[in-house]
Design a protein around this motif. Structure first.
Motif, PDB file in Angstrom:
ATOM      1  N   SER A  15      42.720  49.967  40.158  1.00 44.72           N
ATOM      2  CA  SER A  15      41.490  49.581  40.815  1.00 44.72           C
ATOM      3  C   SER A  15      41.474  47.984  41.149  1.00 44.72           C
ATOM      4  O   SER A  15      41.124  47.355  42.250  1.00 44.72           O
ATOM      5  CB  SER A  15      40.081  49.869  40.201  1.00 44.72           C
ATOM      6  OG  SER A  15      40.195  51.293  40.013  1.00 44.72           O
ATOM      7  N   LEU A  16      41.855  47.380  39.779  1.00 44.35           N
ATOM      8  CA  LEU A  16      41.555  45.894  39.907  1.00 44.35           C
ATOM      9  C   LEU A  16      42.903  45.269  40.893  1.00 44.35           C
ATOM     10  O   LEU A  16      42.597  44.288  41.587  1.00 44.35           O
ATOM     11  CB  LEU A  16      41.992  45.345  38.499  1.00 44.35           C
ATOM     12  CG  LEU A  16      40.751  45.380  37.613  1.00 44.35           C
ATOM     13  CD1 LEU A  16      41.149  44.944  36.406  1.00 44.35           C
ATOM     14  CD2 LEU A  16      39.525  44.818  38.152  1.00 44.35           C
ATOM     15  N   ASP A  17      43.832  46.106  41.134  1.00 45.87           N
ATOM     16  CA  ASP A  17      44.835  45.750  41.921  1.00 45.87           C
ATOM     17  C   ASP A  17      44.578  46.049  43.546  1.00 45.87           C
ATOM     18  O   ASP A  17      45.255  45.840  44.286  1.00 45.87           O
ATOM     19  CB  ASP A  17      46.279  46.139  41.377  1.00 45.87           C
ATOM     20  CG  ASP A  17      46.568  45.418  40.217  1.00 45.87           C
ATOM     21  OD1 ASP A  17      46.522  44.474  40.132  1.00 45.87           O
ATOM     22  OD2 ASP A  17      47.535  46.022  39.576  1.00 45.87           O
ATOM     23  N   GLY A  18      43.565  46.585  43.664  1.00 47.16           N
ATOM     24  CA  GLY A  18      42.966  46.994  44.995  1.00 47.16           C
ATOM     25  C   GLY A  18      43.242  48.600  45.566  1.00 47.16           C
ATOM     26  O   GLY A  18      42.979  49.050  46.643  1.00 47.16           O
ATOM     27  N   TYR A  23      40.059  53.701  42.402  1.00 45.86           N
ATOM     28  CA  TYR A  23      38.602  53.311  42.080  1.00 45.86           C
ATOM     29  C   TYR A  23      37.576  54.220  42.528  1.00 45.86           C
ATOM     30  O   TYR A  23      36.719  54.521  41.668  1.00 45.86           O
ATOM     31  CB  TYR A  23      38.548  52.103  42.985  1.00 45.86           C
ATOM     32  CG  TYR A  23      37.119  51.279  42.736  1.00 45.86           C
ATOM     33  CD1 TYR A  23      36.953  50.701  41.377  1.00 45.86           C
ATOM     34  CD2 TYR A  23      36.563  50.925  43.709  1.00 45.86           C
ATOM     35  CE1 TYR A  23      36.141  50.011  41.122  1.00 45.86           C
ATOM     36  CE2 TYR A  23      35.251  50.015  43.370  1.00 45.86           C
ATOM     37  CZ  TYR A  23      35.115  49.548  42.300  1.00 45.86           C
ATOM     38  OH  TYR A  23      34.019  48.652  41.828  1.00 45.86           O
ATOM     39  N   HIS A  61      30.848  47.143  39.681  1.00 46.52           N
ATOM     40  CA  HIS A  61      31.799  46.634  40.949  1.00 46.52           C
ATOM     41  C   HIS A  61      31.841  45.142  41.129  1.00 46.52           C
ATOM     42  O   HIS A  61      32.747  44.551  41.343  1.00 46.52           O
ATOM     43  CB  HIS A  61      31.145  47.254  42.026  1.00 46.52           C
ATOM     44  CG  HIS A  61      31.776  46.916  43.548  1.00 46.52           C
ATOM     45  ND1 HIS A  61      33.045  47.282  43.694  1.00 46.52           N
ATOM     46  CD2 HIS A  61      31.444  46.153  44.239  1.00 46.52           C
ATOM     47  CE1 HIS A  61      33.425  46.825  44.954  1.00 46.52           C
ATOM     48  NE2 HIS A  61      32.442  45.963  45.387  1.00 46.52           N
ATOM     49  N   LYS A  63      30.974  42.838  38.865  1.00 45.98           N
ATOM     50  CA  LYS A  63      31.481  42.098  37.958  1.00 45.98           C
ATOM     51  C   LYS A  63      32.876  42.672  37.190  1.00 45.98           C
ATOM     52  O   LYS A  63      33.281  42.466  35.995  1.00 45.98           O
ATOM     53  CB  LYS A  63      30.497  42.196  36.487  1.00 45.98           C
ATOM     54  CG  LYS A  63      29.199  41.912  36.910  1.00 45.98           C
ATOM     55  CD  LYS A  63      28.874  40.635  37.185  1.00 45.98           C
ATOM     56  CE  LYS A  63      27.445  40.111  37.334  1.00 45.98           C
ATOM     57  NZ  LYS A  63      27.139  38.747  37.473  1.00 45.98           N
ATOM     58  N   ARG A  64      33.530  43.304  38.278  1.00 36.87           N
ATOM     59  CA  ARG A  64      34.883  43.835  37.805  1.00 36.87           C
ATOM     60  C   ARG A  64      35.561  42.922  37.177  1.00 36.87           C
ATOM     61  O   ARG A  64      36.825  43.001  36.563  1.00 36.87           O
ATOM     62  CB  ARG A  64      35.583  44.948  38.622  1.00 36.87           C
ATOM     63  CG  ARG A  64      35.773  44.373  39.863  1.00 36.87           C
ATOM     64  CD  ARG A  64      36.176  45.433  41.215  1.00 36.87           C
ATOM     65  NE  ARG A  64      36.720  44.798  42.406  1.00 36.87           N
ATOM     66  CZ  ARG A  64      36.148  44.303  43.315  1.00 36.87           C
ATOM     67  NH1 ARG A  64      34.716  44.211  43.210  1.00 36.87           N
ATOM     68  NH2 ARG A  64      36.566  43.699  44.480  1.00 36.87           N
ATOM     69  N   ALA A  65      35.744  41.817  37.706  1.00 33.11           N
ATOM     70  CA  ALA A  65      36.827  40.678  37.556  1.00 33.11           C
ATOM     71  C   ALA A  65      36.529  40.146  35.778  1.00 33.11           C
ATOM     72  O   ALA A  65      37.498  39.755  35.432  1.00 33.11           O
ATOM     73  CB  ALA A  65      36.634  39.522  38.176  1.00 33.11           C
ATOM     74  N   THR A  66      35.435  40.550  35.346  1.00 35.10           N
ATOM     75  CA  THR A  66      35.122  39.997  33.891  1.00 35.10           C
ATOM     76  C   THR A  66      35.918  41.197  32.937  1.00 35.10           C
ATOM     77  O   THR A  66      36.140  40.988  31.689  1.00 35.10           O
ATOM     78  CB  THR A  66      33.683  40.106  33.475  1.00 35.10           C
ATOM     79  OG1 THR A  66      33.175  41.391  33.479  1.00 35.10           O
ATOM     80  CG2 THR A  66      32.959  39.184  34.476  1.00 35.10           C
ATOM     81  N   ASP A  68      38.722  42.452  30.739  1.00 35.10           N
ATOM     82  CA  ASP A  68      39.871  41.903  30.249  1.00 35.10           C
ATOM     83  C   ASP A  68      40.871  43.133  30.169  1.00 35.10           C
ATOM     84  O   ASP A  68      40.651  43.955  29.511  1.00 35.10           O
ATOM     85  CB  ASP A  68      39.621  41.109  28.857  1.00 35.10           C
ATOM     86  CG  ASP A  68      40.725  40.970  28.243  1.00 35.10           C
ATOM     87  OD1 ASP A  68      41.977  40.966  28.807  1.00 35.10           O
ATOM     88  OD2 ASP A  68      40.449  40.007  27.303  1.00 35.10           O
ATOM     89  N   ARG A  69      42.259  42.630  31.023  1.00 35.78           N
ATOM     90  CA  ARG A  69      43.046  44.004  31.172  1.00 35.78           C
ATOM     91  C   ARG A  69      43.819  44.385  29.678  1.00 35.78           C
ATOM     92  O   ARG A  69      44.263  45.360  29.547  1.00 35.78           O
ATOM     93  CB  ARG A  69      44.289  43.437  31.916  1.00 35.78           C
ATOM     94  CG  ARG A  69      43.784  43.481  33.385  1.00 35.78           C
ATOM     95  CD  ARG A  69      44.863  42.706  34.110  1.00 35.78           C
ATOM     96  NE  ARG A  69      44.216  42.177  35.460  1.00 35.78           N
ATOM     97  CZ  ARG A  69      44.661  42.765  36.770  1.00 35.78           C
ATOM     98  NH1 ARG A  69      45.393  43.799  36.719  1.00 35.78           N
ATOM     99  NH2 ARG A  69      43.638  42.516  37.853  1.00 35.78           N
ATOM    100  N   GLN A  71      42.013  44.810  26.847  1.00 37.78           N
ATOM    101  CA  GLN A  71      41.014  45.418  26.141  1.00 37.78           C
ATOM    102  C   GLN A  71      40.770  46.896  26.744  1.00 37.78           C
ATOM    103  O   GLN A  71      41.140  47.135  27.678  1.00 37.78           O
ATOM    104  CB  GLN A  71      39.604  44.765  26.143  1.00 37.78           C
ATOM    105  CG  GLN A  71      39.801  43.170  26.011  1.00 37.78           C
ATOM    106  CD  GLN A  71      39.858  43.111  24.239  1.00 37.78           C
ATOM    107  OE1 GLN A  71      39.401  43.763  23.574  1.00 37.78           O
ATOM    108  NE2 GLN A  71      40.550  42.224  23.773  1.00 37.78           N
ATOM    109  N   PRO A  75      34.136  50.702  26.427  1.00 36.48           N
ATOM    110  CA  PRO A  75      33.243  49.567  25.449  1.00 36.48           C
ATOM    111  C   PRO A  75      32.891  48.573  26.779  1.00 36.48           C
ATOM    112  O   PRO A  75      31.420  48.467  26.530  1.00 36.48           O
ATOM    113  CB  PRO A  75      34.152  49.051  24.798  1.00 36.48           C
ATOM    114  CG  PRO A  75      35.135  49.878  24.218  1.00 36.48           C
ATOM    115  CD  PRO A  75      35.633  50.434  25.447  1.00 36.48           C
ATOM    116  N   TRP A  76      33.667  48.090  27.498  1.00 34.27           N
ATOM    117  CA  TRP A  76      33.263  47.420  28.749  1.00 34.27           C
ATOM    118  C   TRP A  76      32.222  47.988  29.469  1.00 34.27           C
ATOM    119  O   TRP A  76      31.040  47.314  29.757  1.00 34.27           O
ATOM    120  CB  TRP A  76      34.460  46.847  29.515  1.00 34.27           C
ATOM    121  CG  TRP A  76      33.985  45.840  30.481  1.00 34.27           C
ATOM    122  CD1 TRP A  76      33.969  44.374  30.554  1.00 34.27           C
ATOM    123  CD2 TRP A  76      34.046  46.372  32.089  1.00 34.27           C
ATOM    124  NE1 TRP A  76      33.929  44.184  31.651  1.00 34.27           N
ATOM    125  CE2 TRP A  76      34.044  45.218  32.672  1.00 34.27           C
ATOM    126  CE3 TRP A  76      33.864  47.441  32.817  1.00 34.27           C
ATOM    127  CZ2 TRP A  76      33.706  45.093  34.009  1.00 34.27           C
ATOM    128  CZ3 TRP A  76      34.060  47.352  33.951  1.00 34.27           C
ATOM    129  CH2 TRP A  76      33.677  46.334  34.657  1.00 34.27           C
TER     130      TRP A  76
END
Lengths: 182, 212
Positions: A15-18, A23, A61, A63-66, A68-69, A71, A75-76
């Motif tokens: 998802s982080l890569d789009g 997602y 959505h 805050k998804r950039a926070t 940490d890949r 981790q 828990p996030w």
């Protein structure tokens, strides 16, 4: 559909890569878990939990950039859910559980952990029978001597010990039931 | 159901930049620190003996101290800005520069004749130094509050204290362009006091100003 942490995290990384397909699957899976999480803590009113699920999804959505890949994902996501839940408690002003001022220690989790624990224990205790609850509160929380408690309840000491032990185990089981992590 | 919402969020998905947290924190503190440096130069003026001072060791010790505090605090912040971010291992490192400078201060005092010690500790600006450092910490603090509100800290009090510390270090670095005090005892007491005040303000205000 219940995905494991590893599967959820793989979806998150895509998802982080789009990847919108990944997602969508991720958010659906999380929204299911979040529903359970909030219902357990808020009880009766389903619209309340539904609102919080949506609020949390939106926060995930934006805050998804926070994330940490390196981790874990669950828990996030739960930390965001917990933040939204505590925010909800504070706004709702349920005075019975309003936190005391923090104790000033820098190393505690602010007061969030304490508020959450108080909610959990209160809800756990509510599931015990009134007699048992009274014994558990006296012996475990107020730390009154078993002999005194027994005398006042008109029970033998060993009967009090057994009842407290059973009640405490039931309480612990209920609290563990909330840890619905992967 | 949340299906509509999920559809909408998925439809608007863009790749997330990998260094988003670090970039945002760096921008917040950098913009604030630059403003403080400009304000220091404009209001107080650069120290007149700058060229000579830059050739000596203590100017760089001072800057190393304040920059190290800011950098370490920012490094802690990189964890606290994330939900479930664990900062316990990083946090103790912020005490390393303080202890190192305290060691240097003790050594300098030990080699100074008794009647000279008090003047060495007080310099000529002890009364204003912590206040000015606190004042110049406010721009970087504002920058970091902006940065954190766009991220997702979940423990607002400790996060507030840590951004206060980072802002204090940045504000003190800016103030060092003006300040001509150059003894370790002075720095470890008065600089640290100003920085600690910024830290305290962050700790007090964190739960209110960092909510998202």
């Amino acid at each position: 559909m219940s995905l494991t942490e590893i599967e959820l995290k793989a979806l998150m990384l895509r998802s982080l890569d789009g990847d919108a397909v990944a997602y969508r699957r991720l958010l659906s899976a999380l929204s299911e878990r979040l529903g359970t999480y909030f219902e357990r803590r808020l009880g009766a009113d389903p619209s309340e939990s539904e609102d919080l699920v949506q609020e949390t999804l939106m926060a995930i959505h934006t805050k998804r950039a926070t994330f940490d890949r390196s981790q874990l994902l669950t828990p996030w996501a739960y930390a965001i859910a917990r933040y939204k839940l505590i925010d909800h408690y504070r706004r709702g002003g349920r005075h019975r559980f309003t936190p005391l001022e923090d104790d000033g220690s820098l190393f505690v989790d602010d007061d969030s952990a304490a508020i959450e624990a108080r909610h959990d224990i209160a809800r756990g205790l509510a599931g015990l029978s009134p007699g048992t609850r009274d014994l558990v509160v006296r012996v475990k929380l107020h730390e009154e001597p078993v002999a005194d408690v027994a005398r006042r309840a008109g029970m033998s000491e060993s009967a009090v010990k057994v009842a407290v032990h059973r009640g405490f185990r039931k309480l612990a089981a209920r609290l563990r039931g909330k840890e619905d992590s992967a | 159901m949340s299906t509509d919402l999920i559809d909408r969020l998925a439809a608007g998905l863009r790749p997330a930049p990998r260094l988003a947290v670090v970039r945002r924190l760096a921008f917040g503190i950098g913009a604030g620190a630059a403003l403080s440096a400009v304000l220091t130069a404009a209001i107080l003026g650069l120290r007149p003996d700058m060229a000579r001072a830059a050739a000596g060791a203590m100017f760089w010790v001072k800057l190393a101290y304040t920059v190290a505090l800011a950098g370490l605090a920012l490094w802690v912040c990189e964890r606290l800005a994330r939900p479930a971010g664990e900062a316990r291992r990083r946090l103790p490192w912020v005490f390393v520069p303080i202890l190192a400078l305290a060691g240097l201060a003790a050594w300098q005092l030990a080699w100074t004749p008794e009647p000279m010690r008090m003047p060495m500790l007080m310099g000529h600006s002890a009364r204003v130094c912590p206040w000015l450092i606190l004042a110049f910490s406010l721009p970087p603090l504002a920058g970091l509050v902006w940065a954190l509100r766009g991220l997702a800290p979940t423990r607002l009090r400790i996060t507030g204290a840590v951004i206060g510390l980072a802002a204090g270090g940045a504000g003190a670095s800016a103030y060092a362009l003006h300040c001509d005090e150059s003894t370790a005892p002075f720095l470890v007491v008065w600089y640290t006091l100003g920085i600690a005040a910024a830290c305290g303000i962050g700790w007090l205000a964190g739960p209110r100003i960092l909510r998202w």
